[in-house]
Scaffold this motif. Structure first.
Motif, PDB file in Angstrom:
ATOM      1  N   SER A 277       0.801  -1.236   0.000  1.00 52.49           N
ATOM      2  CA  SER A 277       0.000   0.000   0.000  1.00 52.49           C
ATOM      3  C   SER A 277       0.828   1.278   0.000  1.00 52.49           C
ATOM      4  N   SER A 278       2.085   1.210  -0.436  1.00 56.95           N
ATOM      5  CA  SER A 278       2.873   2.441  -0.557  1.00 56.95           C
ATOM      6  C   SER A 278       3.879   2.297  -1.693  1.00 56.95           C
ATOM      7  N   ARG A 279       4.344   3.439  -2.174  1.00 57.25           N
ATOM      8  CA  ARG A 279       5.357   3.472  -3.215  1.00 57.25           C
ATOM      9  C   ARG A 279       6.397   4.506  -2.814  1.00 57.25           C
ATOM     10  N   ALA A 280       7.660   4.194  -3.047  1.00 56.17           N
ATOM     11  CA  ALA A 280       8.733   5.130  -2.698  1.00 56.17           C
ATOM     12  C   ALA A 280       9.732   5.198  -3.844  1.00 56.17           C
ATOM     13  N   TYR A 281      10.237   6.412  -4.071  1.00 57.65           N
ATOM     14  CA  TYR A 281      11.229   6.643  -5.114  1.00 57.65           C
ATOM     15  C   TYR A 281      12.304   7.562  -4.538  1.00 57.65           C
ATOM     16  N   ARG A 282      13.553   7.316  -4.933  1.00 54.45           N
ATOM     17  CA  ARG A 282      14.631   8.178  -4.439  1.00 54.45           C
ATOM     18  C   ARG A 282      15.611   8.482  -5.561  1.00 54.45           C
ATOM     19  N   PHE A 283      16.006   9.748  -5.627  1.00 55.64           N
ATOM     20  CA  PHE A 283      17.069  10.188  -6.516  1.00 55.64           C
ATOM     21  C   PHE A 283      18.256  10.565  -5.641  1.00 55.64           C
ATOM     22  N   THR A 284      19.401   9.927  -5.894  1.00 53.18           N
ATOM     23  CA  THR A 284      20.639  10.242  -5.164  1.00 53.18           C
ATOM     24  C   THR A 284      21.636  10.784  -6.180  1.00 53.18           C
ATOM     25  N   TRP A 285      22.217  11.917  -5.832  1.00 50.15           N
ATOM     26  CA  TRP A 285      23.107  12.636  -6.751  1.00 50.15           C
ATOM     27  C   TRP A 285      24.463  12.782  -6.076  1.00 50.15           C
TER      28      TRP A 285
ATOM     29  N   ARG B 215      13.742  11.973  -1.810  1.00 49.28           N
ATOM     30  CA  ARG B 215      12.883  10.793  -1.773  1.00 49.28           C
ATOM     31  C   ARG B 215      11.429  11.223  -1.667  1.00 49.28           C
ATOM     32  N   ILE B 216      10.563  10.537  -2.405  1.00 49.65           N
ATOM     33  CA  ILE B 216       9.131  10.756  -2.227  1.00 49.65           C
ATOM     34  C   ILE B 216       8.484   9.440  -1.814  1.00 49.65           C
ATOM     35  N   VAL B 217       7.538   9.542  -0.899  1.00 52.04           N
ATOM     36  CA  VAL B 217       6.799   8.379  -0.420  1.00 52.04           C
ATOM     37  C   VAL B 217       5.318   8.656  -0.640  1.00 52.04           C
TER      38      VAL B 217
ATOM     39  N   LYS C 195      -1.508   6.144   1.352  1.00 52.96           N
ATOM     40  CA  LYS C 195      -2.773   6.625   1.917  1.00 52.96           C
ATOM     41  C   LYS C 195      -3.211   7.953   1.289  1.00 52.96           C
ATOM     42  N   GLY C 196      -3.020   8.070  -0.004  1.00 47.93           N
ATOM     43  CA  GLY C 196      -3.454   9.261  -0.715  1.00 47.93           C
ATOM     44  C   GLY C 196      -2.607  10.498  -0.475  1.00 47.93           C
ATOM     45  N   ARG C 197      -1.475  10.344   0.205  1.00 46.28           N
ATOM     46  CA  ARG C 197      -0.579  11.477   0.471  1.00 46.28           C
ATOM     47  C   ARG C 197       0.773  11.235  -0.176  1.00 46.28           C
ATOM     48  N   CYS C 198       1.443  12.336  -0.507  1.00 43.13           N
ATOM     49  CA  CYS C 198       2.796  12.262  -1.055  1.00 43.13           C
ATOM     50  C   CYS C 198       3.685  13.155  -0.201  1.00 43.13           C
ATOM     51  N   VAL C 199       4.731  12.570   0.338  1.00 43.61           N
ATOM     52  CA  VAL C 199       5.643  13.320   1.218  1.00 43.61           C
ATOM     53  C   VAL C 199       7.037  13.324   0.617  1.00 43.61           C
ATOM     54  N   LEU C 200       7.652  14.494   0.601  1.00 47.66           N
ATOM     55  CA  LEU C 200       9.000  14.665   0.072  1.00 47.66           C
ATOM     56  C   LEU C 200       9.996  14.771   1.223  1.00 47.66           C
ATOM     57  N   HIS C 201      11.099  14.035   1.090  1.00 44.71           N
ATOM     58  CA  HIS C 201      12.215  14.086   2.041  1.00 44.71           C
ATOM     59  C   HIS C 201      13.453  14.441   1.222  1.00 44.71           C
ATOM     60  N   ALA C 202      14.075  15.560   1.501  1.00 45.03           N
ATOM     61  CA  ALA C 202      15.275  15.956   0.749  1.00 45.03           C
ATOM     62  C   ALA C 202      16.399  16.277   1.728  1.00 45.03           C
TER      63      ALA C 202
ATOM     64  N   TRP D  30      24.203   9.525 -10.967  1.00 45.67           N
ATOM     65  CA  TRP D  30      22.774   9.820 -10.859  1.00 45.67           C
ATOM     66  C   TRP D  30      22.098   8.477 -10.608  1.00 45.67           C
ATOM     67  N   ILE D  31      21.545   8.303  -9.440  1.00 40.35           N
ATOM     68  CA  ILE D  31      20.998   7.016  -9.010  1.00 40.35           C
ATOM     69  C   ILE D  31      19.511   7.189  -8.724  1.00 40.35           C
ATOM     70  N   VAL D  32      18.700   6.383  -9.364  1.00 34.48           N
ATOM     71  CA  VAL D  32      17.254   6.424  -9.135  1.00 34.48           C
ATOM     72  C   VAL D  32      16.803   5.049  -8.654  1.00 34.48           C
ATOM     73  N   GLU D  33      16.082   5.035  -7.542  1.00 33.11           N
ATOM     74  CA  GLU D  33      15.526   3.795  -6.989  1.00 33.11           C
ATOM     75  C   GLU D  33      14.004   3.873  -6.991  1.00 33.11           C
ATOM     76  N   GLY D  34      13.384   2.728  -7.153  1.00 33.82           N
ATOM     77  CA  GLY D  34      11.936   2.635  -7.038  1.00 33.82           C
ATOM     78  C   GLY D  34      11.581   1.419  -6.209  1.00 33.82           C
ATOM     79  N   ALA D  35      10.644   1.584  -5.282  1.00 34.74           N
ATOM     80  CA  ALA D  35      10.148   0.461  -4.474  1.00 34.74           C
ATOM     81  C   ALA D  35       8.631   0.535  -4.504  1.00 34.74           C
ATOM     82  N   ALA D  36       8.036  -0.281  -5.338  1.00 31.99           N
ATOM     83  CA  ALA D  36       6.572  -0.333  -5.459  1.00 31.99           C
ATOM     84  C   ALA D  36       6.171  -1.796  -5.294  1.00 31.99           C
ATOM     85  N   SER D  37       5.707  -2.446  -6.367  1.00 29.67           N
ATOM     86  CA  SER D  37       5.422  -3.878  -6.270  1.00 29.67           C
ATOM     87  C   SER D  37       6.722  -4.676  -6.182  1.00 29.67           C
ATOM     88  N   HIS D  38       7.803  -4.084  -6.684  1.00 23.88           N
ATOM     89  CA  HIS D  38       9.133  -4.674  -6.542  1.00 23.88           C
ATOM     90  C   HIS D  38      10.155  -3.533  -6.489  1.00 23.88           C
TER      91      HIS D  38
END
Length: 198
Positions: free
Chosen positions: A68-76, A87-89, A92-99, A155-163
């Motif tokens: 029930s969540s998805r997260a993505y991160r860009f590392t530079w 990183r964005i998470v 529950k219908g919300r999107c939160v940014l962590h930088a 430039w590193i991009v990660e995704g954590a959703a269904s995998h």
């Protein structure tokens, strides 16, 4: 009595050696073994240690698929400039940014926290990022590019959703990872001089 004492001494020595080994090799690995460079164990281990040291200095979490969540991160990680992770998470219908930006250098010691940002993002902002990630073919891109160098940036991009998936590119002048990274920087609202955008 002697056997008990000797066994206790051996146990203590093993614990000390284990702790020492953890300190020497790094306390945390942020990427699954083989995820960064499946064709070269040595390169994969080197990149894992390098990137992990920077992310740990930022107090970033390890990304894993969570229901029930998805997260993505860009590392530079720029050789001579401040390391950055955004990183964005989405949950529950919300999107939160962590930088986070450190005051060290991406190719050297990470340094300490220079600035941080934590804020809720308008849904359309996250929708735009997720749309770009999907349209770019991120989930099927090979983890490693063919270009490598000494001075430049990762430039590193990660995704954590269904995998989970991670893609890194060395100093990309264009292409999907460059576009995704720039979108993350825009989302954070952080601007850098043209000479630092390598």
């Amino acid at each position: 009595m002697f056997k008990h004492s000797a066994a206790l001494s051996i146990s203590i020595v093993l614990i000390i050696v284990s702790v020492w080994a953890v300190v020497i090799t790094g306390q945390k690995r942020y990427f699954p073994t083989g995820a960064l460079d499946p064709n070269s164990p040595g390169s994969d281990d080197f990149a894992n240690r390098w990137y992990s040291e920077q992310l740990e200095a930022m107090s970033e979490p390890v990304l894993r698929p969570v229901a029930s969540s998805r997260a993505y991160r860009f590392t530079w990680l720029r050789t001579f400039n401040h390391p950055v992770a955004i990183r964005i998470v989405i949950a529950k219908g919300r999107c939160v940014l962590h930088a986070t930006e450190l005051d060290g250098a991406g190719g050297y010691a990470p340094g300490k926290i220079y600035r941080r940002k934590l804020e809720a993002i308008a849904p359309e902002g996250c929708t735009k990022v997720e749309g770009l990630i999907k349209e770019s073919g991120f989930w099927s891109l090979p983890p490693r590019g063919n270009i490598k160098g000494a001075d430049g940036s990762e430039w590193i991009v990660e995704g954590a959703a269904s995998h989970y998936h991670v893609v890194s590119r060395w100093t990309p002048g264009s292409g999907p990872i460059r576009a995704i990274g720039e979108q993350f920087l825009d989302l954070a609202g952080w601007r850098y001089p043209a000479r630092e955008m390598y």
